[in-house]
Write a protein that holds these residues in place. Sequence first.
Motif, PDB file in Angstrom:
ATOM      1  N   UNK A   5       0.832  -1.209   0.000  1.00 12.96           N
ATOM      2  CA  UNK A   5       0.000   0.000   0.000  1.00 12.96           C
ATOM      3  C   UNK A   5       0.865   1.257   0.000  1.00 12.96           C
ATOM      4  N   UNK A   6       1.967   1.215   0.723  1.00 10.99           N
ATOM      5  CA  UNK A   6       2.891   2.353   0.751  1.00 10.99           C
ATOM      6  C   UNK A   6       3.483   2.559  -0.637  1.00 10.99           C
ATOM      7  N   UNK A   7       3.939   1.474  -1.268  1.00  4.61           N
ATOM      8  CA  UNK A   7       4.496   1.571  -2.619  1.00  4.61           C
ATOM      9  C   UNK A   7       3.467   2.152  -3.580  1.00  4.61           C
ATOM     10  N   UNK A  24       7.161   4.116 -13.775  1.00  2.00           N
ATOM     11  CA  UNK A  24       6.838   2.878 -13.071  1.00  2.00           C
ATOM     12  C   UNK A  24       7.937   2.642 -12.037  1.00  2.00           C
ATOM     13  N   UNK A  25       7.517   2.387 -10.805  1.00  2.00           N
ATOM     14  CA  UNK A  25       8.484   2.109  -9.742  1.00  2.00           C
ATOM     15  C   UNK A  25       8.168   0.757  -9.110  1.00  2.00           C
ATOM     16  N   UNK A  26       9.204   0.149  -8.577  1.00  2.00           N
ATOM     17  CA  UNK A  26       9.044  -1.055  -7.770  1.00  2.00           C
ATOM     18  C   UNK A  26      10.111  -1.014  -6.683  1.00  2.00           C
ATOM     19  N   UNK A  27      10.165  -2.037  -5.880  1.00  2.00           N
ATOM     20  CA  UNK A  27      11.084  -2.041  -4.737  1.00  2.00           C
ATOM     21  C   UNK A  27      12.541  -1.920  -5.146  1.00  2.00           C
ATOM     22  N   UNK A  28      12.877  -2.371  -6.341  1.00  2.00           N
ATOM     23  CA  UNK A  28      14.269  -2.353  -6.789  1.00  2.00           C
ATOM     24  C   UNK A  28      14.663  -1.077  -7.526  1.00  2.00           C
ATOM     25  N   UNK A  29      13.731  -0.168  -7.732  1.00  2.46           N
ATOM     26  CA  UNK A  29      14.015   1.071  -8.454  1.00  2.46           C
ATOM     27  C   UNK A  29      15.022   1.911  -7.670  1.00  2.46           C
ATOM     28  N   UNK A  30      16.037   2.415  -8.385  1.00  2.00           N
ATOM     29  CA  UNK A  30      17.043   3.286  -7.779  1.00  2.00           C
ATOM     30  C   UNK A  30      17.067   4.615  -8.543  1.00  2.00           C
ATOM     31  N   UNK A  69      12.452   0.235  -2.392  1.00  2.00           N
ATOM     32  CA  UNK A  69      12.068  -0.742  -1.374  1.00  2.00           C
ATOM     33  C   UNK A  69      12.541  -0.339   0.014  1.00  2.00           C
ATOM     34  N   UNK A  70      13.737   0.194   0.093  1.00  2.00           N
ATOM     35  CA  UNK A  70      14.257   0.658   1.380  1.00  2.00           C
ATOM     36  C   UNK A  70      13.459   1.869   1.863  1.00  2.00           C
ATOM     37  N   UNK A  76       7.275   2.399   6.374  1.00  2.00           N
ATOM     38  CA  UNK A  76       6.534   1.377   7.114  1.00  2.00           C
ATOM     39  C   UNK A  76       6.952   1.350   8.577  1.00  2.00           C
ATOM     40  N   UNK A  77       8.263   1.430   8.815  1.00  2.00           N
ATOM     41  CA  UNK A  77       8.785   1.438  10.182  1.00  2.00           C
ATOM     42  C   UNK A  77       8.265   2.652  10.956  1.00  2.00           C
ATOM     43  N   UNK A  78       8.232   3.807  10.293  1.00  2.00           N
ATOM     44  CA  UNK A  78       7.731   5.025  10.946  1.00  2.00           C
ATOM     45  C   UNK A  78       6.239   4.910  11.266  1.00  2.00           C
TER      46      UNK A  78
END
Length: 81
Positions: A5-7, A24-30, A69-70, A76-78
């Motif tokens: 949901x955050x992504x 388009x973004x995903x967890x591996x996008x830099x 992703x980071x 998410x941690x916050x």
Amino acid sequence: MTEAEILSALHPIFQDVFDDDDIVIDADTTAEDVEGWDSLAHVNLVVAAEQRFGVKFRTAELESMRNVGHFVALINKKLNG
């Protein structure tokens, strides 16, 4: 809020910051994957995310961010702290 949901919520932020509705973004996008992702765009992303999610990041957290992703994991941690 889940990481998925955050992504999903970050997607329109990226579209707005980079003025690109096709991004388009995903967890591996830099930063290397996104045209125009420089230090100013990075600051704009962080500020927009802080406003959207109601969180604040410390400088050390941002310096360690390596990909989307980071970034999602930090948010998410916050949120779920």
